[in-house]
Design a protein around this motif. Structure first.
Motif, PDB file in Angstrom:
ATOM      1  N   TYR A   1       0.569  -1.134   0.042  1.00 52.49           N
ATOM      2  CA  TYR A   1       0.064   0.139  -0.012  1.00 52.49           C
ATOM      3  C   TYR A   1       0.660   1.217   0.215  1.00 52.49           C
ATOM      4  O   TYR A   1       0.526   2.316  -0.783  1.00 52.49           O
ATOM      5  CB  TYR A   1      -0.914   0.093   1.076  1.00 52.49           C
ATOM      6  N   VAL A   2       1.964   1.462   0.900  1.00 48.78           N
ATOM      7  CA  VAL A   2       2.953   2.688   0.956  1.00 48.78           C
ATOM      8  C   VAL A   2       3.267   2.876  -0.548  1.00 48.78           C
ATOM      9  O   VAL A   2       3.300   3.898  -0.974  1.00 48.78           O
ATOM     10  CB  VAL A   2       3.759   2.464   1.921  1.00 48.78           C
ATOM     11  N   LYS A   3       3.892   1.777  -1.162  1.00 50.26           N
ATOM     12  CA  LYS A   3       4.390   2.104  -2.606  1.00 50.26           C
ATOM     13  C   LYS A   3       3.539   2.559  -3.442  1.00 50.26           C
ATOM     14  O   LYS A   3       3.750   3.476  -4.265  1.00 50.26           O
ATOM     15  CB  LYS A   3       5.160   0.596  -2.947  1.00 50.26           C
ATOM     16  N   TRP A   4       2.545   2.068  -3.536  1.00 51.22           N
ATOM     17  CA  TRP A   4       1.358   2.435  -4.026  1.00 51.22           C
ATOM     18  C   TRP A   4       0.960   4.055  -3.919  1.00 51.22           C
ATOM     19  O   TRP A   4       0.700   4.772  -4.987  1.00 51.22           O
ATOM     20  CB  TRP A   4       0.008   1.786  -4.207  1.00 51.22           C
ATOM     21  N   MET A   5       0.760   4.324  -2.708  1.00 55.19           N
ATOM     22  CA  MET A   5       0.469   5.636  -2.255  1.00 55.19           C
ATOM     23  C   MET A   5       1.405   6.715  -3.011  1.00 55.19           C
ATOM     24  O   MET A   5       1.254   7.616  -3.468  1.00 55.19           O
ATOM     25  CB  MET A   5       0.283   5.598  -0.854  1.00 55.19           C
ATOM     26  N   TYR A   6       2.916   6.315  -2.797  1.00 55.38           N
ATOM     27  CA  TYR A   6       3.864   7.263  -3.236  1.00 55.38           C
ATOM     28  C   TYR A   6       3.912   7.287  -4.676  1.00 55.38           C
ATOM     29  O   TYR A   6       3.769   8.533  -5.319  1.00 55.38           O
ATOM     30  CB  TYR A   6       5.192   6.656  -2.682  1.00 55.38           C
ATOM     31  N   GLY A   7       3.701   6.265  -5.435  1.00 52.76           N
ATOM     32  CA  GLY A   7       3.493   6.222  -6.863  1.00 52.76           C
ATOM     33  C   GLY A   7       2.434   7.002  -7.429  1.00 52.76           C
ATOM     34  O   GLY A   7       2.560   7.892  -8.316  1.00 52.76           O
ATOM     35  N   LEU A   8       1.220   6.742  -6.808  1.00 55.49           N
ATOM     36  CA  LEU A   8       0.226   7.648  -7.294  1.00 55.49           C
ATOM     37  C   LEU A   8       0.100   8.941  -6.972  1.00 55.49           C
ATOM     38  O   LEU A   8      -0.382   9.861  -7.638  1.00 55.49           O
ATOM     39  CB  LEU A   8      -1.132   7.160  -6.646  1.00 55.49           C
ATOM     40  N   ALA A   9       0.941   9.616  -5.785  1.00 53.51           N
ATOM     41  CA  ALA A   9       0.971  10.772  -5.435  1.00 53.51           C
ATOM     42  C   ALA A   9       1.756  11.620  -6.398  1.00 53.51           C
ATOM     43  O   ALA A   9       1.493  12.836  -6.904  1.00 53.51           O
ATOM     44  CB  ALA A   9       1.486  10.854  -3.964  1.00 53.51           C
ATOM     45  N   CYS A  10       2.859  10.772  -6.829  1.00 52.91           N
ATOM     46  CA  CYS A  10       3.716  11.308  -8.054  1.00 52.91           C
ATOM     47  C   CYS A  10       2.914  11.818  -9.405  1.00 52.91           C
ATOM     48  O   CYS A  10       3.323  12.863  -9.655  1.00 52.91           O
ATOM     49  CB  CYS A  10       4.955  10.424  -8.179  1.00 52.91           C
TER      50      CYS A  10
END
Length: 397
Positions: free
Chosen positions: A276-285
């Motif tokens: 989840y954390v990796k996805w959140m960072y990618g989507l935020a970018c």
């Protein structure tokens, strides 16, 4: 899941209230375009309602954790219905003051309704593993209602007056109120009112958030899409004026809504809890990039692509974040937590809204989106360098 009556009622209710909400938003934008020339003053009008919702959020959080959630939904529904009356009088007298009264009353009702709904979803779901799917479908229905509401609102504006939009919104709120009666919620047996009042404090949620790193990082990263959402309606108006094309407003809402649908459908199949954390960072970018790309909003295809990319990303982002909150925060704190989250979002929204109105009046859309995009990347970098290591460790990644 589809045989769960409560879930189906929530889905139907979300679509109905979404159509009513967006009929009202389209009406608000049209009313302000006619009577309020300044973007900054428009943002102040929108700010008034959001400020009222923030003020009552601590009260709503305690009430949601103290009293029957279904009853709170019903009272919030009555508040919504009554609020539309202010806007009908505002149309009659062309009164900005009465419009502000409408904004305040409907936002206060929303401050009770939406946190209660978020707290109810885990209670009506039989299997916690279905939460991501249900949150995704819930977001999809919200996007569908936005598409239907904006399309219907635009059509009504072409063939009739603003009155029809607000009457349609009132009918939607009445239908939602009637649907709420049929929801059955199994809640834990409650203590006496006096005992509960002694125990339930809004500030109790802050130590809980600090003890849950993934919840903390999710809250911080929600600021990135808020930088886009806060000035969303004002940006739509400005893009329409920049391109000298009134019809682009409807297209931008539609493209963003379709992107949201696709994102919410996509994320439930690809995201796993440990990532989840990796996805959140990618989507935020990607959201920050979508904001930056609006520097070229004078080009129609660029503005549509930017809103489409943003729609896909937030369609993935918000169901994931909702699932994180529902599964990691203890249910006894859900009312206060979701009220706090609602208050946090609205404070962020207010700040972005006011800054957007000011910057649009001073430096223009093209420069404003660059500033917001750069700030988004700086925020992502800050959380990545200072929080990510601790979060990943807590998840065992």
């Amino acid at each position: 899941m589809w045989k769960n009556k409560n879930v189906m009622l929530i889905f139907i209710g979300e679509f109905v209230v979404g159509v009513g909400l967006w009929l009202g938003i389209i009406g608000n934008l049209e009313f302000m375009q006619k009577h309020v020339p300044s973007d900054f003053v428009k943002s102040l009008i929108l700010f008034s309602g959001l400020l009222a919702s923030v003020i009552v959020s601590p009260i709503s959080g305690r009430w949601i954790d103290t009293y029957a959630k279904k009853r709170i939904l019903l009272y919030a529904g009555i508040g919504r219905i009554c609020s539309v009356i202010f806007m009908l009088f505002a149309l009659t007298y062309e009164s900005i003051f009465l419009m502000v009264c409408f904004m305040i009353s409907i936002q206060i009702a929303a401050a009770f309704y939406f946190p209660t709904l978020q707290a109810i979803i885990p209670l009506v779901v039989r299997d916690e593993k279905q939460l991501m799917t249900i949150n995704g479908i819930h977001m999809n229905i919200s996007a569908l209602s936005r598409i239907a509401g904006t399309a219907f609102g635009g059509a009504l504006l072409m063939i009739t007056s603003l009155w029809a939009l607000y009457i349609g919104a009132m009918i939607a709120y009445i239908l939602l109120f009637l649907l709420t009666f049929f929801i059955n919620i199994k809640e834990e047996r409650r203590e006496t009112r006096d005992e509960k009042k002694e125990k339930q404090r809004f500030t109790d949620i802050f130590p809980i958030v600090r003890q849950l790193p993934i919840v903390y990082i999710a809250i911080v990263l929600t600021i990135v899409p808020q930088l886009f959402i806060g000035g969303f309606n004002l940006m739509v108006i400005n893009i329409s004026e920049l391109q000298h094309d009134p019809s682009i407003k409807g297209w931008l809402y539609t493209v963003e809504g379709i992107g949201f649908l696709c994102g919410a459908f996509f994320i439930k199949y690809v995201a796993r809890e440990h990532a989840y954390v990796k996805w959140m960072y990618g989507l935020a970018c990607f959201i920050a990039f979508a904001q930056l790309s609006l520097h070229f909003a004078h080009m129609k295809w660029v503005s549509l692509a930017s809103f489409g990319l943003f729609g896909v990303c937030v369609g993935c982002f918000f169901p994931m974040v909702a699932t994180i909150f529902q599964t990691n925060v203890p249910k006894t704190y859900h009312g206060r937590f979701f009220s706090f989250k609602n208050m946090f979002d609205r404070v962020t929204f207010q700040i972005v809204l006011l800054i957007s109105g000011f910057l649009l009046d001073t430096i223009g859309l093209e420069h404003m989106v660059v500033l917001f995009g750069i700030f988004s990347f700086l925020l992502i970098m800050y959380t990545m360098f200072h929080k990510k290591e601790h979060i990943l460790k807590s998840e065992g990644v």
